[in-house]
Structures are given as structure tokens and as C-alpha cells.
Design a protein around this motif. Structure first.
Motif, PDB file in Angstrom:
ATOM      1  N   CYS A  78     -58.715   5.221  28.365  1.00 56.72           N
ATOM      2  CA  CYS A  78     -57.902   6.137  27.558  1.00 56.72           C
ATOM      3  C   CYS A  78     -56.675   6.659  28.296  1.00 56.72           C
ATOM      4  N   PHE A  88     -55.246   3.102  23.507  1.00 56.38           N
ATOM      5  CA  PHE A  88     -56.085   4.300  23.544  1.00 56.38           C
ATOM      6  C   PHE A  88     -55.384   5.505  24.166  1.00 56.38           C
ATOM      7  N   SER A  89     -54.112   5.370  24.551  1.00 55.04           N
ATOM      8  CA  SER A  89     -53.449   6.457  25.285  1.00 55.04           C
ATOM      9  C   SER A  89     -53.288   7.716  24.445  1.00 55.04           C
ATOM     10  N   LEU A  91     -55.501   9.001  22.739  1.00 59.04           N
ATOM     11  CA  LEU A  91     -56.773   9.733  22.781  1.00 59.04           C
ATOM     12  C   LEU A  91     -56.959  10.501  24.083  1.00 59.04           C
ATOM     13  N   ALA A  92     -56.001  10.366  24.992  1.00 58.06           N
ATOM     14  CA  ALA A  92     -56.156  10.941  26.333  1.00 58.06           C
ATOM     15  C   ALA A  92     -55.794  12.419  26.329  1.00 58.06           C
ATOM     16  N   ILE A  97     -60.806  14.450  28.290  1.00 60.10           N
ATOM     17  CA  ILE A  97     -61.027  13.457  29.341  1.00 60.10           C
ATOM     18  C   ILE A  97     -61.607  14.120  30.587  1.00 60.10           C
TER      19      ILE A  97
END
Length: 283
Positions: A78, A88-89, A91-92, A97
Motif C-alpha cells: 500500500c 494501492f497507494s 489506501l496508504a 498503515i
């Protein structure tokens, strides 16, 4: 575009999984090497990781160890590493995280080290502070990937300085797991293969934690998805550079015995607030 984003995410995961044992070796052995003591070569750490992944494909993990590995892989997938183009970036989210990594650390062994749960509290508070600063200074950004892209287009020196201070405070309050930490968490495990697996998973989690800190400290070093081939290569070089810098800071804190220093943690948290306020009122 989606296919390219998926390929970048898979490449990022593979690259970071290769770097994880190297980072683990640096964290554990570099302080001894700098002190003039002999240490094992890094290839032994790489071979151990290779044996772990080879065994994993033959006999999947279960229970707490599987959850720890899942947390590490999710983190590496992510977080933006080379560019913001990973699928997926978005979602970071730093808070999410960070909590995933902390939970993964708790699942590495059969039990937490004495006082380890108490050390998570400052880290969670700092993650909440980081999230609040981002929400106030850059509302509407889509995860760390969106934040990195926004700072490329519209620099915010106050926010960037505040995030760097938060990253340093997080590194002090909750440093990467040390070899002796992992050994203590594995005190009830006798199986050699299971112990080696836990150490390899700890390397993955340490890599994810340091990547999160490096992304917070130097968000503009992450390349843009629209940068093309040249931007991708620059992002790759920047990834190696900022991970090396983050590892150097972590090793330096360990050598100076400043890990888990409540005074330094509070100091840099205060610096982060002051920088954020200065940037807010200066615009």
C-alpha cells in the motif's frame, strides 16, 4: 493504466521483500560493525530469507505468524515507494498503515515483550497527530500517495517539516524491532524453522515501518505517476536514498541510546506542532 499500476505494485513488493533482509542486517549488525566488531555477511541474512520464502510455498503459515506476515505484505503493497502510480497507494492512510504494522509486530511471537504494549501508546498518539496535521493542512488528499502528489504540485514547507518531525518522533518512540527483541518474543518457541520464519517476518515489518517513516519524512521524494520512465527511475533512486537515510537515522539513534526516549519524543512532537502552526498562519 490499471495493468501498469498493478505491475508497479508487484514490482514494489518484490523489491522491498529483497531489501527487507538487507535492512534487517543493517539494523542489527551495522552498530557492531561501526564499533569495530566482526559481524556475519549480509548474504547469510538473504539466504535465511530465501529459505523462509521457499518453505512458505511448501507449507503455509498459520495463526499469529500468518497475521504478522499479512500485515507486513499489506504495508509494503500500500505505501507509495517508487511513484504514486501504484494501484494501492490511495489506501496508504498513515494512521491505518501504522496501526497495521504495530499490530503485526504484536503477532511476531507468542507474547509481547514486557512493556512493549505501553510503547505502542506514544506511537498511536503520534500517528493520530500526523493524521490530524495532514487533515488540517491538506484536506481531501487521497492517502499518502495523494499527499505526495499534492506536495509536488503545491509545496507546503510547514507541513513537510511537521511530517518530518513526526516521523522522527515515531522512530524514537517506536524503533524497529531489534534482534534481541525478536529473540525475547520467541522465548516460548523451540522449533528452529518457526524461529527463523519469525525473524524474516520481523525484517518485513521493520522494512514496512521504515518505509512509512521515510514517506512521511520525505514525501516529495516519491515520484509522480505521470513522470514517465525518467520519473520512475528517479523515484527508484529516491526510494533507495530515503530508505538508506532512514536506516542511518535509526542506527544513529541506537548507537546514541536515544531509542524510546520520552523527552526526545515529546520534543519532536512539539516541533511538529509548531511547524504546522507556522505554516498554517504563514500562508
Amino acid at each position: 493504466m490499471i495493468l501498469l499500476a498493478m505491475l508497479e505494485a508487484l514490482f514494489q513488493l518484490g523489491l522491498l521483500l529483497v531489501l527487507a533482509p538487507v535492512i534487517g542486517w543493517c539494523l542489527d549488525d551495522l552498530p557492531f560493525l561501526l564499533a569495530g566488531r566482526s559481524v556475519g555477511p549480509v548474504r547469510f541474512r538473504l539466504l535465511q530469507a530465501g529459505r523462509f520464502w521457499k518453505t512458505l510455498f511448501r507449507a503455509p503459515l498459520g495463526g499469529r505468524t500468518a497475521l504478522a506476515l499479512m500485515a507486513g505484505i499489506l504495508t509494503l503493497l500500500c505505501l507509495p515507494a517508487v511513484t504514486t502510480g501504484s494501484v494501492f497507494s490511495s489506501l496508504a492512510d498513515p494512521l491505518v498503515i501504522g496501526l497495521v504494522v504495530l499490530l503485526g509486530r504484536g503477532f511476531v511471537g507468542q507474547s509481547l515483550l514486557p512493556g512493549e504494549a505501553g510503547r505502542f501508546i506514544p506511537a498511536v498518539l503520534l500517528l493520530c497527530l500526523t493524521e490530524a496535521l495532514i487533515a488540517l493542512a491538506a484536506p481531501g488528499t487521497d492517502g499518502l500517495g495523494g499527499l505526495c502528489a499534492m506536495l509536488h504540485i503545491e509545496p507546503e514547507p510547514g507541513l513537510e517539516g511537521a511530517l518530518a518531525a513526526c516521523a522522527l518522533a515515531l522512530g524514537i518512540a517506536c524503533p524497529p524491532l531489534r534482534a534481541q527483541d525478536v529473540t525475547g518474543m520467541l522465548s516460548g518457541i523451540r522449533d528452529r524453522q518457526e524461529r527463523e520464519a519469525a525473524r524474516s517476518i520481523a525484517d518485513v515489518l521493520n522494512c514496512g515501518w521504515l518505509l512509512l517513516l521515510s514517506d512521511l519524512a520525505l514525501p516529495v521524494s516519491v515520484g509522480l505517476a505521470q513522470g514517465g520512465v525518467q520519473g520512475w527511475w528517479l523515484g527508484l533512486l529516491a526510494l533507495v536514498g530515503r530508505l538508506a537515510l532512514t536506516v542511518a537515522v535509526a542506527v544513529g539513534l541506537r548507537l546514541m541510546a536515544q531509542e524510546r526516549s520520552a523527552r526526545l519524543t515529546a520534543l519532536f512532537a512539539g516541533v511538529a506542532l509548531l511547524l504546522a502552526l507556522a505554516g498554517r498562519f504563514g500562508t
